[in-house]
Enzyme design. Structure first.
Site, PDB file in Angstrom:
ATOM      1  CB  CYS A 167     -27.321  26.275  16.835  1.00  0.00           C
ATOM      2  SG  CYS A 167     -28.061  27.645  15.942  1.00  0.00           S
ATOM      3  CB  CYS A 205     -30.913  27.440  17.372  1.00  0.00           C
ATOM      4  SG  CYS A 205     -30.020  27.208  15.845  1.00  0.00           S
ATOM      5  CG  ASP A 206     -30.566  25.828  21.133  1.00  0.00           C
ATOM      6  OD1 ASP A 206     -31.772  25.832  20.809  1.00  0.00           O
ATOM      7  OD2 ASP A 206     -29.769  24.932  20.792  1.00  0.00           O
TER       8      ASP A 206
END
Ligand code: NAP
Length: 301
Positions: free
Chosen positions: A131, A134-135
């Protein structure tokens, strides 16, 4: 707990199904395991949803969520573990108790597929990610890799290129399956390099974090992050004893979104559809709710 129509899964397909069911006058419950939005939450930028020029997956999710709540959905956070049909009624076992419904729409979506390369599992959360939204921010100014040749890999590689110093996009074939508009953007982006007809042989690290990746052609690239976007696996275990699935696990539906079990419908990425977009998921949701309406109306309760 009981309702007329139970929608399982709160991504775009599920929220759209709930909205249409509510507008048709049915008591509608929407069961979601995590957060409403599903995979949409992980899309950094979406520009092909009609009527919305350019937005983030998060923003579009919030708009759909507000609409769903305003139409009066009863949103329950919990996990469905079993579906049974007793006479005309469905009984769905969940960790929040059993839910009885006249019709059920399964819109449980899909999750990221793993590559299966040595080192991949060991370094999840230590450099290996599925992701970018997200990261990605953890890799500001660093060198990263993106793997895959579909819409997700190219969309996310573009996102990562705005944060990372460089992105090497690795794809196993010489051509991408992604939409041409995305391929053109990738080719224009200066800090994206391509490794075509290549793949990851091994993910290497120092035990704490990823340091290198070994490619199939023998090259070793020093990298901090490896983002893997090689497709999806349907979240369809729930129906395995009650409805037919194809060889990859996608739920078989006809053009009315009916599964092989009467009164059980399915919508969105979890189905054996030919095109998985936010807009097609929403369309599936609408159609499944409309057909659930026809189904309920055709029986005497
Ligand atoms: P996808 O379209 O199935 O693409 C998966 C990619 O991963 C393919 O390029 C495939 O290679 C590659 N791949 C699969 N297994 C691999 C392996 N073991 N090793 C190396 N590479 C592997 O999946 P997706 O990109 O996640 O998209 C899923 C669905 O969501 C699609 O229908 C897509 O259109 C949709 N989507 C749409 C948007 C948008 O409209 N903006 C954004 C994201 C996703 P091959 O090409 O060689 O098979």
């Amino acid at each position: 707990m009981d309702t007329d129509i139970l929608v399982i899964g709160g991504g775009p397909a599920g929220m759209s199904a709930a909205q249409y069911a509510l507008r048709a006058g049915y008591r509608t419950m929407l069961l979601e395991m995590m957060a409403l939005g599903g995979q949409l939450l992980q899309i950094d930028e979406i520009e092909n949803y009609p009527g919305i020029e350019k937005t983030s997956g998060f923003e579009l999710t919030k708009k759909m969520e507000t609409q769903t709540e305003e139409f009066g959905a009863e949103i329950v956070y919990g996990e469905a573990t079993k579906i049974e049909k007793n006479g005309p009624f469905f009984s769905v076992e969940t960790d929040q108790g059993n839910i009885e419904a006249k019709a059920v729409i399964v819109a449980t979506g899909a999750t990221h597929r793993h590559l299966g390369a040595p080192g991949e599992e060991e370094y999840i959360g230590k450099g290996v990610s599925y992701c970018a939204t997200c990261d990605g921010p953890f890799f500001k100014g660093k060198d990263v890799i993106a793997v895959g040749g579909g819409d997700t890999a190219l969309t996310e590689a573009l996102y990562l290129s705005k944060i990372a110093k460089s992105v090497t996009l690795i794809h196993r074939r010489s051509e991408f399956r992604a939409q041409k508009a995305l391929v053109d953007k990738i080719n224009e982006r200066e800090n994206i390099a391509l490794e075509l007809s290549n793949g990851i042989k091994e993910v290497l690290g120092d035990g704490e974090k990823v340091t290198h990746v070994l490619l199939n052609d023998g090259k070793s690239l020093p990298v901090s992050g490896i983002f893997i976007f090689v497709g999806i696996t349907p979240n369809s275990e729930l129906v395995k004893n009650v409805a037919d699935r194809d060889e990859s696990g996608f739920i078989k539906v006809n053009d009315r979104k009916e599964t092989s079990l009467k009164g059980l419908f399915a919508a969105g990425d979890v189905t054996d559809t030919h095109f998985r977009q936010v807009v097609t998921a929403c369309s599936d949701g609408a159609l499944s709710a409309h057909m659930a309406d026809e189904y309920i109306s055709s029986l005497s309760w």
